[in-house]
Design a protein around this motif. Structure first.
Motif, PDB file in Angstrom:
ATOM      1  N   HIS A 190       0.819  -1.209   0.000  1.00  0.00           N
ATOM      2  CA  HIS A 190       0.000   0.000   0.000  1.00  0.00           C
ATOM      3  C   HIS A 190       0.856   1.264   0.000  1.00  0.00           C
ATOM      4  CE1 HIS A 190      -3.416  -2.583   0.616  1.00  0.00           C
ATOM      5  NE2 HIS A 190      -2.791  -3.147   1.618  1.00  0.00           N
ATOM      6  N   ALA A 191       1.994   1.226   0.693  1.00  0.00           N
ATOM      7  CA  ALA A 191       2.870   2.387   0.719  1.00  0.00           C
ATOM      8  C   ALA A 191       3.397   2.700  -0.675  1.00  0.00           C
ATOM      9  CB  ALA A 191       4.033   2.147   1.684  1.00  0.00           C
ATOM     10  N   ASP A 192       3.770   1.674  -1.433  1.00  0.00           N
ATOM     11  CA  ASP A 192       4.298   1.909  -2.779  1.00  0.00           C
ATOM     12  C   ASP A 192       3.210   2.401  -3.723  1.00  0.00           C
ATOM     13  OD1 ASP A 192       6.790   1.201  -1.957  1.00  0.00           O
ATOM     14  OD2 ASP A 192       6.794  -0.790  -2.868  1.00  0.00           O
ATOM     15  N   ALA A 193       1.992   1.886  -3.581  1.00  0.00           N
ATOM     16  CA  ALA A 193       0.890   2.366  -4.414  1.00  0.00           C
ATOM     17  C   ALA A 193       0.634   3.854  -4.149  1.00  0.00           C
ATOM     18  CB  ALA A 193      -0.371   1.547  -4.143  1.00  0.00           C
TER      19      ALA A 193
ATOM     20  N   ALA B 155      -7.908   3.596  -9.253  1.00  0.00           N
ATOM     21  CA  ALA B 155      -8.379   2.278  -8.810  1.00  0.00           C
ATOM     22  C   ALA B 155      -7.490   1.738  -7.699  1.00  0.00           C
ATOM     23  CB  ALA B 155      -8.409   1.312  -9.994  1.00  0.00           C
ATOM     24  N   ALA B 156      -6.173   1.869  -7.863  1.00  0.00           N
ATOM     25  CA  ALA B 156      -5.250   1.372  -6.845  1.00  0.00           C
ATOM     26  C   ALA B 156      -5.424   2.137  -5.534  1.00  0.00           C
ATOM     27  CB  ALA B 156      -3.810   1.488  -7.336  1.00  0.00           C
ATOM     28  N   LEU B 157      -5.624   3.440  -5.615  1.00  0.00           N
ATOM     29  CA  LEU B 157      -5.787   4.243  -4.399  1.00  0.00           C
ATOM     30  C   LEU B 157      -7.104   3.921  -3.700  1.00  0.00           C
ATOM     31  CD1 LEU B 157      -4.386   7.651  -5.687  1.00  0.00           C
ATOM     32  CD2 LEU B 157      -3.302   6.075  -4.079  1.00  0.00           C
ATOM     33  N   TRP B 158      -8.137   3.618  -4.460  1.00  0.00           N
ATOM     34  CA  TRP B 158      -9.395   3.218  -3.824  1.00  0.00           C
ATOM     35  C   TRP B 158      -9.232   1.896  -3.100  1.00  0.00           C
ATOM     36  CZ3 TRP B 158     -13.201   5.791  -2.099  1.00  0.00           C
ATOM     37  CH2 TRP B 158     -13.601   6.988  -2.707  1.00  0.00           C
ATOM     38  N   ARG B 159      -8.395   1.012  -3.633  1.00  0.00           N
ATOM     39  CA  ARG B 159      -8.154  -0.243  -2.916  1.00  0.00           C
ATOM     40  C   ARG B 159      -7.434   0.019  -1.601  1.00  0.00           C
ATOM     41  NH1 ARG B 159      -7.225  -1.946  -8.276  1.00  0.00           N
ATOM     42  NH2 ARG B 159      -4.961  -1.816  -8.098  1.00  0.00           N
ATOM     43  N   VAL B 160      -6.526   0.987  -1.596  1.00  0.00           N
ATOM     44  CA  VAL B 160      -5.853   1.357  -0.353  1.00  0.00           C
ATOM     45  C   VAL B 160      -6.872   1.921   0.647  1.00  0.00           C
ATOM     46  CG1 VAL B 160      -4.110   2.879   0.679  1.00  0.00           C
ATOM     47  CG2 VAL B 160      -3.658   1.776  -1.523  1.00  0.00           C
ATOM     48  N   VAL B 161      -7.798   2.743   0.160  1.00  0.00           N
ATOM     49  CA  VAL B 161      -8.848   3.289   1.022  1.00  0.00           C
ATOM     50  C   VAL B 161      -9.673   2.164   1.640  1.00  0.00           C
ATOM     51  CG1 VAL B 161     -11.052   4.544   0.986  1.00  0.00           C
ATOM     52  CG2 VAL B 161      -9.030   5.543  -0.098  1.00  0.00           C
ATOM     53  N   GLU B 162     -10.072   1.196   0.812  1.00  0.00           N
ATOM     54  CA  GLU B 162     -10.896   0.095   1.317  1.00  0.00           C
ATOM     55  C   GLU B 162     -10.126  -0.735   2.346  1.00  0.00           C
ATOM     56  OE1 GLU B 162     -14.050  -0.387   0.949  1.00  0.00           O
ATOM     57  OE2 GLU B 162     -14.175   1.390  -0.327  1.00  0.00           O
ATOM     58  N   HIS B 163      -8.838  -0.927   2.114  1.00  0.00           N
ATOM     59  CA  HIS B 163      -8.026  -1.667   3.080  1.00  0.00           C
ATOM     60  C   HIS B 163      -8.005  -0.920   4.417  1.00  0.00           C
ATOM     61  CE1 HIS B 163      -4.371  -3.440   4.930  1.00  0.00           C
ATOM     62  NE2 HIS B 163      -4.722  -4.518   4.245  1.00  0.00           N
TER      63      HIS B 163
ATOM     64  N   GLY C 123     -11.126  -1.225   6.356  1.00  0.00           N
ATOM     65  CA  GLY C 123     -11.228  -2.523   7.002  1.00  0.00           C
ATOM     66  C   GLY C 123     -10.312  -2.676   8.196  1.00  0.00           C
ATOM     67  N   GLY C 124      -9.659  -1.587   8.617  1.00  0.00           N
ATOM     68  CA  GLY C 124      -8.792  -1.637   9.793  1.00  0.00           C
ATOM     69  C   GLY C 124      -7.352  -1.945   9.477  1.00  0.00           C
ATOM     70  N   GLY C 125      -6.972  -1.890   8.194  1.00  0.00           N
ATOM     71  CA  GLY C 125      -5.604  -2.219   7.805  1.00  0.00           C
ATOM     72  C   GLY C 125      -4.686  -1.010   7.794  1.00  0.00           C
ATOM     73  N   ALA C 126      -4.230  -0.637   6.599  1.00  0.00           N
ATOM     74  CA  ALA C 126      -3.230   0.419   6.443  1.00  0.00           C
ATOM     75  C   ALA C 126      -3.895   1.791   6.557  1.00  0.00           C
ATOM     76  CB  ALA C 126      -2.517   0.265   5.104  1.00  0.00           C
ATOM     77  N   ILE C 127      -4.123   2.250   7.782  1.00  0.00           N
ATOM     78  CA  ILE C 127      -4.877   3.484   8.022  1.00  0.00           C
ATOM     79  C   ILE C 127      -4.134   4.702   7.479  1.00  0.00           C
ATOM     80  CG2 ILE C 127      -5.824   5.016   9.783  1.00  0.00           C
ATOM     81  CD1 ILE C 127      -7.388   2.494   9.561  1.00  0.00           C
ATOM     82  N   ALA C 128      -2.834   4.826   7.787  1.00  0.00           N
ATOM     83  CA  ALA C 128      -2.089   6.001   7.330  1.00  0.00           C
ATOM     84  C   ALA C 128      -2.018   6.036   5.812  1.00  0.00           C
ATOM     85  CB  ALA C 128      -0.678   6.000   7.929  1.00  0.00           C
ATOM     86  N   ALA C 129      -1.789   4.887   5.191  1.00  0.00           N
ATOM     87  CA  ALA C 129      -1.781   4.831   3.731  1.00  0.00           C
ATOM     88  C   ALA C 129      -3.151   5.228   3.185  1.00  0.00           C
ATOM     89  CB  ALA C 129      -1.388   3.434   3.253  1.00  0.00           C
ATOM     90  N   ALA C 130      -4.212   4.799   3.852  1.00  0.00           N
ATOM     91  CA  ALA C 130      -5.556   5.155   3.406  1.00  0.00           C
ATOM     92  C   ALA C 130      -5.788   6.656   3.506  1.00  0.00           C
ATOM     93  CB  ALA C 130      -6.597   4.404   4.224  1.00  0.00           C
TER      94      ALA C 130
ATOM     95  N   GLU D 239     -14.597  12.197   5.405  1.00  0.00           N
ATOM     96  CA  GLU D 239     -14.194  10.907   5.949  1.00  0.00           C
ATOM     97  C   GLU D 239     -12.722  10.921   6.348  1.00  0.00           C
ATOM     98  OE1 GLU D 239     -14.289   6.120   4.824  1.00  0.00           O
ATOM     99  OE2 GLU D 239     -15.152   7.595   3.445  1.00  0.00           O
ATOM    100  N   GLY D 240     -11.888  11.515   5.490  1.00  0.00           N
ATOM    101  CA  GLY D 240     -10.462  11.563   5.795  1.00  0.00           C
ATOM    102  C   GLY D 240     -10.151  12.393   7.019  1.00  0.00           C
ATOM    103  N   LEU D 241     -10.846  13.525   7.194  1.00  0.00           N
ATOM    104  CA  LEU D 241     -10.596  14.373   8.357  1.00  0.00           C
ATOM    105  C   LEU D 241     -10.994  13.677   9.653  1.00  0.00           C
ATOM    106  CD1 LEU D 241     -11.630  17.849   6.940  1.00  0.00           C
ATOM    107  CD2 LEU D 241      -9.420  17.287   7.981  1.00  0.00           C
ATOM    108  N   ALA D 242     -12.028  12.856   9.601  1.00  0.00           N
ATOM    109  CA  ALA D 242     -12.387  12.087  10.800  1.00  0.00           C
ATOM    110  C   ALA D 242     -11.235  11.162  11.189  1.00  0.00           C
ATOM    111  CB  ALA D 242     -13.660  11.280  10.541  1.00  0.00           C
ATOM    112  N   LEU D 243     -10.574  10.573  10.191  1.00  0.00           N
ATOM    113  CA  LEU D 243      -9.438   9.691  10.478  1.00  0.00           C
ATOM    114  C   LEU D 243      -8.222  10.480  10.958  1.00  0.00           C
ATOM    115  CD1 LEU D 243      -9.623   7.195   7.478  1.00  0.00           C
ATOM    116  CD2 LEU D 243     -10.079   6.694   9.868  1.00  0.00           C
ATOM    117  N   THR D 244      -7.942  11.611  10.319  1.00  0.00           N
ATOM    118  CA  THR D 244      -6.762  12.388  10.734  1.00  0.00           C
ATOM    119  C   THR D 244      -6.934  12.917  12.150  1.00  0.00           C
ATOM    120  OG1 THR D 244      -7.632  14.452   9.764  1.00  0.00           O
ATOM    121  CG2 THR D 244      -6.229  13.070   8.362  1.00  0.00           C
TER     122      THR D 244
END
Length: 918
Positions: free
Chosen positions: A556-559, A577-585, A588-595, A621-626
């Motif tokens: 995810h970091a490389d994408a 498309a690749a960035l949306w997959r990072v968002v979905e990950h 799901g509780g995965g790569a939050i910073a990458a998302a 949505e992103g600001l809630a995470l940050t």
């Protein structure tokens, strides 16, 4: 309803009926019947021992009666840290089907489960490959995938299965997952339909107990019913350990699960020593396979004691209940567990994650060799798309490190990955202090720098910290390793955020000192992200090639880094498309910073490409995470999205509030990029409101003293604002000088958007004899419609000049197109200006009623067609990599265009649209 039976009622292997489960069995039967004709997913949720596994077995038996093929996988408590362990269980029985897959799909699965070497597949490619594999398995008959104990499934497999579960409609494949209440699972956030399994009611509990133990004395029966609390497994197991007079006192508040575990423990204690040893191997292995070191004969007493079942054909081992497995492990000594792990490590190839993991569990103290194997596994795991698992392996490697240097290095590297990828933004200063001089090492520097950068710390402090650490690196470096690459990446990012010439100069000097063998991604980032105006041109073919292969990128970091490289040179479309997959990950509780970084990149893209409502939803949505994870700098970028859209739409109070906040924390920390973003939003706001000298002053904060400064890449987003503000403020000489600077910089060659902007700016300042040629060149730029706001503003400026030379017919054409775009975007100040120009051209500006001939954008049309086909907003979003809210916003906007008020009218309205949109 056909009868469903379970082996988990009285003697394991008997066919006694499941008592009190008519509702649950009916629901499961309906689900299985639907799998045969359609497909789908269902999540079964309940407490330990409540009968979930028994219901699964009954469901599998019913599926077999319907000739539905059944595949099993299960989470295992003691191997939840082994990436793709669950996937391996599912794939193992499908060797023939795997071999028949196309090479790409076969490679994706083979790499994920460790059967093949190679670049890790991205999440979408792996999901597609798994779906293709299961579809092949379901070629002749429907297929039911049963996944038990999801709460213990490794995160990588759980995320993959969660993606798969949403795509099974119409495939003839069903997925039935089971999770223990309160344990948590990625699946619980997927939104699958659920079947909750509760305790038996008093009547059903009494029937079950009476049928299973008809000779049990009434007093003992009452005690069992009280202690079991409606738990079926407890009702069956507890009586076996009660004396004939029921003299054993009740345990009162002892939880049912613990009481059951004690029951299984007594049964295990009665086994021969050799059997217990073999049982421990099976419990800790978790694969269900019989390795040569596990003896079937010695396990037979455990099977007779109803603790395990050995499959008569495959000879695989299945524990009766997870509590049984837990009891086996709990009853063993530490040395017994270590010896078992040593024996299990020998069964896996050296270099595999399982080999390293078992060796780590076998270690009784520090062991550098095992720590090194774990660290290597961590890097492989990260490359396979499981950064959370990588951090866990690194921290375990740190625990096994004999010396303080290696311990500290691994902890710091895990801390850095947490900040950069998984959303664990931890201040490493306490760790640095604890290790004294180790704070000056490369890994300590990169961990501290990543924390400071993400939390919005002082740019110059980070710069000094990183340059100081790099001075300790040999000159030139013999080989670039992962750590050195990361420190250069953070330095590069910090220099870009600082946006000052001296920072960029220090960066290039440091890079030159380290030698010529710079990793490709760092070359791309330096040239296209740090100083794109000066260096991007020669790197564009390499960047285009990398983006073409972004779907092969599982890390995810490389994408995200490829998305960053694409940002200023307007190649984000290939990364979406690749960035949306990072968002979905991340969701799901995965790569939050990458998302979060993906949210930022997609938000910037939405602002430039005219998807303003989508950009605002991403920002929310992103600001809630940050905020939750304290990523202040990334939150600032998302605030910019809000501010610049508010500026274009005329919401001045929002612009003031957001930009004042950005400046308040960015200025003292010298974060030039954020200050420039704030200036850009203020310039757009002033332009829209006719304050042209103010707009020019703000734009010049970004583009002064050079129009296109090499060290200030945000200038590439403000060139049109700078020239337009100068022209409208009557600063003709300055405007022409800026256009000349833009031409000299060559930025028009970097992307169609910049070519559009450069030609449009030239049209604004050209003499009366040549402005048409410049504007026509701008509007003829291939793909100009991908940047609707810039295109519409250029049309407006063109029309104003046309009207002045009395070419009103031509002006009307440009104004009509510009007004339509401004109204669609909600750019109220510019729409007001366009209407005023139309009135000056003699055209009434009453807004026409929307009708079925109103043009849709290509994306709007695609969304409309999918909605007309019956897809939900969520399904459309998954298909197009948009959020459901973005889909909803698009539908809200296109309904008036089509002159309709509901989805039901979409199909007819689309039939009356032209076949292409312009």
């Amino acid at each position: 309803m056909s009868p469903l039976y379970s082996p988990h009622v009285q003697g394991w292997g008997s066919n006694r009926r499941l008592v009190g489960r008519a509702r649950e069995l009916g629901t499961l039967q309906v689900f299985v019947d639907a799998v045969a004709t359609d497909g789908g997913s269902l999540l079964v949720v309940g407490e330990a021992g409540v009968g979930k596994t028994a219901l699964l077995d009954a469901t599998a038996a019913h599926a077999a009666e319907l000739d539905i093929r059944v595949l099993h996988a299960s989470g295992v408590e003691f191997e939840a840290e082994v990436s793709f362990a669950g996937l391996h269980q599912l794939v193992a029985p499908l060797a023939a089907e795997l071999a028949a897959l196309p090479p790409g799909s076969r490679r994706a699965i083979g790499v994920a489960v460790g059967l093949l070497e190679g670049a890790a597949p991205d999440r979408l490619a792996l999901t597609n490959a798994l779906l293709a594999l299961l579809a092949r398995a379901a070629d002749q008959t429907a297929l039911l995938v049963v996944v038990d104990d999801l709460q213990w499934l490794d995160r990588a497999s759980a995320t993959l299965f969660g993606s798969l579960a949403r795509r099974l409609g119409g495939t003839g494949i069903g997925l039935l997952g089971v999770v223990r209440t309160g344990e948590g699972s990625v699946f619980e956030g997927v939104g699958l339909p659920e079947l909750a399994i509760g305790p038996l009611d008093d009547d059903a509990a009494t029937v079950l107990l009476t049928e299973a133990f008809p000779e049990l004395p009434p007093r003992a029966a009452r005690q069992v019913l009280t202690e079991a609390q409606g738990n079926p497994l407890a009702l069956i197991e507890l009586p076996a350990h009660m004396g004939p007079s029921a003299a054993e006192p009740p345990l009162g508040r002892t939880p049912v699960g613990r009481r059951l575990q004690l029951t299984f423990a007594r049964r295990i204690d009665a086994l021969p020593v050799e059997c217990r040893d073999q049982l421990l191997l099976a419990a800790l292995d978790g694969t269900g396979e019989l390795f040569p070191s596990i003896s079937v004969a010695e396990l037979e007493p455990a099977e007779r004691a109803r603790l395990i079942r050995i499959h008569p054909v495959t000879r695989g081992i299945r524990f009766r209940h997870p509590l049984t497995r837990s009891a086996v492990v709990e009853l063993s000594t530490g040395e017994e567990r270590r010896e078992a792990h040593r024996r299990l490590a020998e069964q896996h190839p050296v270099g595999s994650e399982r080999h390293a993991w078992h060796l780590a569990e076998a270690a009784s103290g520090p062991d550098e060799q095992t720590a090194q194997l774990l660290e290597e596994s961590a890097l492989k795991t990260k490359g396979r798309g499981d950064p959370v698992g990588a951090i866990e392996l690194l921290l375990r490697a740190a625990e096994l490190s004999p010396g303080p240097d290696e311990h500290h290095r691994r902890v710091m590297f895990a801390t850095y990955l947490g900040a950069d990828v998984t959303g664990d933004l931890t201040d490493p200063q306490a760790l640095v202090t604890a290790h004294g001089t180790h704070g000056r090492t490369l890994v300590a520097a990169v961990a501290a720098a990543a924390y400071l950068v993400n939390s919005g710390g002082d740019i110059d402090t980070v710069h000094r910290l990183l340059l100081g650490a790099l001075r300790n690196v040999g000159r030139p470096v013999a080989a670039w390793d992962a750590l050195l690459g990361e420190i250069i990446y953070v330095l590069q990012s910090n220099c870009s955020f600082g946006s000052r010439a001296e920072l960029a100069a220090d960066y290039w000097a440091a890079l030159d000192r380290l030698g010529p063998e710079v990793p490709e991604i760092l070359v791309l980032l330096g040239n296209t992200y740090l100083e794109p105006a000066r260096r991007a041109g020669p790197s564009l073919p390499l960047l285009d090639e990398a983006i073409a292969g972004i779907d092969e990128q599982a890390d995810h970091a490389d994408a995200v880094r490829l998305g960053i490289a694409a940002m200023y040179v307007d190649r984000m479309a290939g990364c979406r498309a690749a960035l949306w997959r990072v968002v979905e990950h991340g969701r799901g509780g995965g790569a939050i910073a990458a998302a979060i970084k993906a949210f930022v990149l997609l938000g910037f893209d939405g602002v430039l490409s005219g998807d303003w409502d989508g950009a605002l939803q991403l920002a929310d949505e992103g600001l809630a995470l940050t905020t939750r994870h304290h990523y202040r700098l990334l939150g600032g970028f998302l605030q910019y999205d809000r501010a610049v859209v508010a500026a274009a739409r005329g919401d001045r109070e929002t612009v003031r509030r957001l930009t004042d906040d950005l400046v308040a924390w960015a200025a003292p920390n010298r974060i030039g990029f954020v200050l420039q973003l704030a200036a850009h939003a203020r310039a757009v706001d002033a332009l829209g409101n006719g304050e042209f000298e103010t707009a020019y002053r703000h734009a010049a904060e970004i583009c002064s003293p050079e129009t296109v400064p090499a060290h200030g890449p945000a200038a590439l987003w403000a060139l049109l604002d700078l020239v337009e503000a100068a022209v409208r403020a009557g600063l003709t000489a300055q405007a022409r000088a800026h256009v000349a600077d833009i031409r000299r910089s060559g930025v028009a060659d970097l992307s169609p958007r910049l070519a559009l902007v450069a030609a449009g700016a030239a049209g604004m300042t050209a003499p009366a004899t040549s402005f048409r040629e410049a504007f026509d060149t701008a509007l003829a730029t291939p793909g100009a419609s991908r940047w609707p706001f810039a295109q519409a503003r250029i049309r407006l400026a063109y029309a104003e000049r046309l009207r002045r030379v009395r070419s009103t017919t031509e002006a009307r054409h440009q104004l009509t197109n510009a007004l339509d775009t401004f109204e669609r975007l909600g750019a109220v100040p510019w729409a007001v200006r366009a209407r005023a120009e139309l009135r000056a051209c003699g055209v009434p500006t009453v807004r026409p009623a929307a009708g079925p001939t109103t043009a849709l954008t290509p994306q709007e049309r695609e969304i409309a067609e999918l909605a007309a086909a019956g897809l939900t907003n969520k399904q459309i979003g998954e298909r197009l990599y948009l959020s459901p809210r973005t889909v909803s916003s698009h539908l809200y906007n296109l309904f008036p265009k089509l002159g309709i008020g509901s989805r039901a009218a979409l199909r007819d309205a689309l039939e009356h649209l032209p076949s292409t949109n312009t």
